[in-house]
Design a protein around this motif. Sequence first.
Motif, mmCIF file in Angstrom:
data_model
loop_
_atom_site.group_PDB
_atom_site.id
_atom_site.type_symbol
_atom_site.label_atom_id
_atom_site.label_comp_id
_atom_site.label_asym_id
_atom_site.label_seq_id
_atom_site.Cartn_x
_atom_site.Cartn_y
_atom_site.Cartn_z
ATOM 1 N N VAL A 81 0.850 -1.206 0.000
ATOM 2 C CA VAL A 81 0.000 0.000 0.000
ATOM 3 C C VAL A 81 0.881 1.250 0.000
ATOM 4 N N ASN A 82 2.055 1.133 0.633
ATOM 5 C CA ASN A 82 2.976 2.285 0.624
ATOM 6 C C ASN A 82 3.378 2.626 -0.811
ATOM 7 N N VAL A 83 3.571 1.576 -1.616
ATOM 8 C CA VAL A 83 3.989 1.782 -3.008
ATOM 9 C C VAL A 83 2.828 2.360 -3.825
ATOM 10 N N ALA A 84 1.632 1.864 -3.552
ATOM 11 C CA ALA A 84 0.460 2.278 -4.331
ATOM 12 C C ALA A 84 -0.113 3.615 -3.862
ATOM 13 N N ALA A 85 0.316 4.063 -2.687
ATOM 14 C CA ALA A 85 -0.388 5.165 -2.012
ATOM 15 C C ALA A 85 -0.462 6.447 -2.838
ATOM 16 N N ASP A 86 0.559 6.729 -3.604
ATOM 17 C CA ASP A 86 0.580 7.990 -4.341
ATOM 18 C C ASP A 86 -0.621 8.077 -5.283
ATOM 19 N N SER A 87 -0.820 7.012 -6.056
ATOM 20 C CA SER A 87 -1.969 7.008 -6.970
ATOM 21 C C SER A 87 -3.277 6.813 -6.215
ATOM 22 N N LEU A 88 -3.209 6.019 -5.167
ATOM 23 C CA LEU A 88 -4.432 5.700 -4.423
ATOM 24 C C LEU A 88 -5.103 6.961 -3.877
ATOM 25 N N ALA A 89 -4.298 7.878 -3.348
ATOM 26 C CA ALA A 89 -4.865 9.087 -2.747
ATOM 27 C C ALA A 89 -5.693 9.855 -3.780
ATOM 28 N N SER A 90 -5.193 9.902 -4.981
ATOM 29 C CA SER A 90 -5.886 10.651 -6.020
ATOM 30 C C SER A 90 -7.117 9.889 -6.531
ATOM 31 N N ILE A 91 -6.942 8.595 -6.753
ATOM 32 C CA ILE A 91 -8.045 7.762 -7.263
ATOM 33 C C ILE A 91 -9.204 7.745 -6.267
ATOM 34 N N ALA A 92 -8.867 7.719 -4.974
ATOM 35 C CA ALA A 92 -9.909 7.680 -3.934
ATOM 36 C C ALA A 92 -10.802 8.910 -4.021
ATOM 37 N N TYR A 93 -10.230 10.062 -4.329
ATOM 38 C CA TYR A 93 -11.028 11.289 -4.458
ATOM 39 C C TYR A 93 -11.955 11.203 -5.673
ATOM 40 N N SER A 94 -11.426 10.634 -6.764
ATOM 41 C CA SER A 94 -12.211 10.587 -8.003
ATOM 42 C C SER A 94 -13.358 9.602 -7.921
ATOM 43 N N GLY A 95 -13.191 8.550 -7.092
ATOM 44 C CA GLY A 95 -14.222 7.514 -7.025
ATOM 45 C C GLY A 95 -14.120 6.569 -8.203
ATOM 46 N N CYS A 96 -15.197 5.851 -8.500
ATOM 47 C CA CYS A 96 -15.166 4.887 -9.601
ATOM 48 C C CYS A 96 -16.574 4.639 -10.108
ATOM 49 N N ARG A 97 -16.661 3.914 -11.210
ATOM 50 C CA ARG A 97 -17.984 3.554 -11.768
ATOM 51 C C ARG A 97 -18.263 2.078 -11.496
ATOM 52 N N GLY A 98 -17.411 1.194 -12.037
ATOM 53 C CA GLY A 98 -17.547 -0.225 -11.709
ATOM 54 C C GLY A 98 -17.025 -0.443 -10.292
ATOM 55 N N GLY A 99 -17.434 -1.547 -9.668
ATOM 56 C CA GLY A 99 -16.965 -1.832 -8.303
ATOM 57 C C GLY A 99 -15.444 -1.969 -8.275
ATOM 58 N N PHE A 100 -14.818 -1.368 -7.271
ATOM 59 C CA PHE A 100 -13.346 -1.356 -7.192
ATOM 60 C C PHE A 100 -12.938 -1.697 -5.754
ATOM 61 N N VAL A 101 -12.328 -2.889 -5.612
ATOM 62 C CA VAL A 101 -11.945 -3.360 -4.273
ATOM 63 C C VAL A 101 -10.432 -3.467 -4.176
#
Length: 627
Positions: A81-101
């Motif tokens: 998660v530390n590696v993914a965190a940079d993109s994750l923070a931004s993606i989390a704000y944008s949300g999603c359309r299909g289910g994303f787990v």
Amino acid sequence: MKKLLTGNEAIAEGVIESGVEVICGYPGTPSTEVILTLLSEAKDLGIHIEWSINEKVALEIAAGAAWAGKRSLVTMKMSGVNVAADSLASIAYSGCRGGFVIFVADDPGANAGMPEQDSRYYARSMVIPMLDLASQQECLDYIKLAFEISEKIGGPIFLRSTTDVSHVASDVEIDKKLKLEKREASFERNIAKYTKAGATWCIAQHQDALNRLVQASKIVDNYTTESGIKVNETHLEQDSKCGVIYAGAVEGNFKEALKKYNLKFSWLKIGMVHPLPEERIRRFLERVDKVLILEELDPFVEAEVLRIASLNDKKVEILGKLDKTLPLLGNYSFKKIKNALEVLLKTRLESEQDPKILEKAKELEIKRPTSFCIGCPHRGTYFALNRAIKNLKYRKDEIIITGDIGCTILGMNKPFESCWTEVAMGASIGLAQGFKWAGIKKPVIATIGDSTFFHAGIPPLINAVYQNAPLTIIILDNGWTAMTGFEENPGTIPLNGSDHTRIDIIEICRGCGVEQVNIIDPFRPEEAIKIMMKSIEYPGVSVVVSRRECALQAKKRKVRLPQRKVNTDQCTGCQVCLNSLACPAMVFHPKGANSKPYMEITSACFGCGLCEFTCPTGTIEVVKDGK
Ligand code: SF4
Ligand code: SF4
């Protein structure tokens, strides 16, 4: 229908039943088996499954698929998660359309090494809801629920497991496949949602993410899964003023203690740890005078319970990690939970287990192997490296060798004692540069495995070339992501039927501007030592790629090398071979009443030939015609 499944297998089953179409991840214990279980079924299921190059890339691929309207899953261990965190923070704000787990597995007790990192903080800091798994049935039920929540709120959701849930098996109710309509992939331009260009959009997206948390909380608070599991559950006992609030893997031992000692008090189970069911906790605290918080790793729930209690008029005594009733470290055994319940109830509970059974269990305990496997090519690499250092007249304790994540770090153990550090994926190369710029005059050497190099070793290599750091980097290329269970990586020679393109590490190094790139065969020590010496003496960045396939994978492909044997008449029993290599195929026979000491090479020998090179009397030879 019931089936015996580990937690990770149950998640894999739940993924199939949930109609997920894109699955990515990077291997890491204890999360690996979710994708491993699904990989063999990918073609039949007609879905895309991949081991991505690292967790950040995996997350981005899964997010892209979810933005295009598909259900997608990304898997990783806590440090991923530390590696993914940079993109994750931004993606989390944008949300999603299909289910994303986002499936993440923490490791209380550090069974696989690495820090006891608690991923729950990521859920809070990234504004993402998180379901916390307590049993194998929940693994299956909650993955379905997670997709349902994700699509209802329009945002990603964390599904968090821990080693004791992911790696333990129990009966799981399966075969309730969801009927989903076939979805066509599509993506509409919406820069207010999918970009961060401007404070107004960023703040609006942040508000959306916060709103999603509220929605998620409402969905789960009274939710019961198909198999009857309540995500958040309050159990009240009228005659007791004591209570327990728990979350996650502690459930098994806690429920066992309730049954074993016939305990009657109120309890509250929390299945969604972010956001916490604040109102439910408040009502629970009104019914008790004293409450014990059971959760592994950090006092994440406990700190919130303290806050909620402080806002209430009623005083409640809170026991947990903060008052040292329970330890901050490790996973919670039955004994630890029993001891904490004794403090809560101010009573002794009878001895929980026959000491003889405990003794037997200790005997059977499997210790983590500390040496390389028979025929492991890394043995030859570290052997050659130590010899090269010695031949260059350096003392072993004056040459810093940074280590990295994976099998290669076993070079820190006897007899090689080569690696000095282990930090994070790819960190060996950056750390080595730090040592040089700090002013270390003697050569500094970084060691890293092939998969780790692909994952996070390339940027620090480019940095070293760009900054002209005088450094030797040894890439131990065994062709597999071996430590986590032999997953393929971009350097693996594609197996029959695979449509992968192989990427050659040597070409990458040259492409990164490394002028001194050499390849060695770790089973040819003489040549390997010479090349290592040349590389260590090189004034700029030099790379040595030590290439030989992982012995276990080679054996599976029926690779046969000539085994070795010891001519016992000539053997002096000096043990130089064993002390230099610690190959598990060797057995030393000490001096007996009527026999001299000697070494034996067993039939487990892989035939790497290294021992032949080490023997001062030349008494190790190739077995010919089985003799
Ligand atoms: S050749 Fe020697 S070092 Fe290599 S596997 Fe056989 S016994 Fe071990
Ligand atoms: S190094 Fe050679 S002589 Fe010494 S124990 Fe091993 S096989 Fe025997």
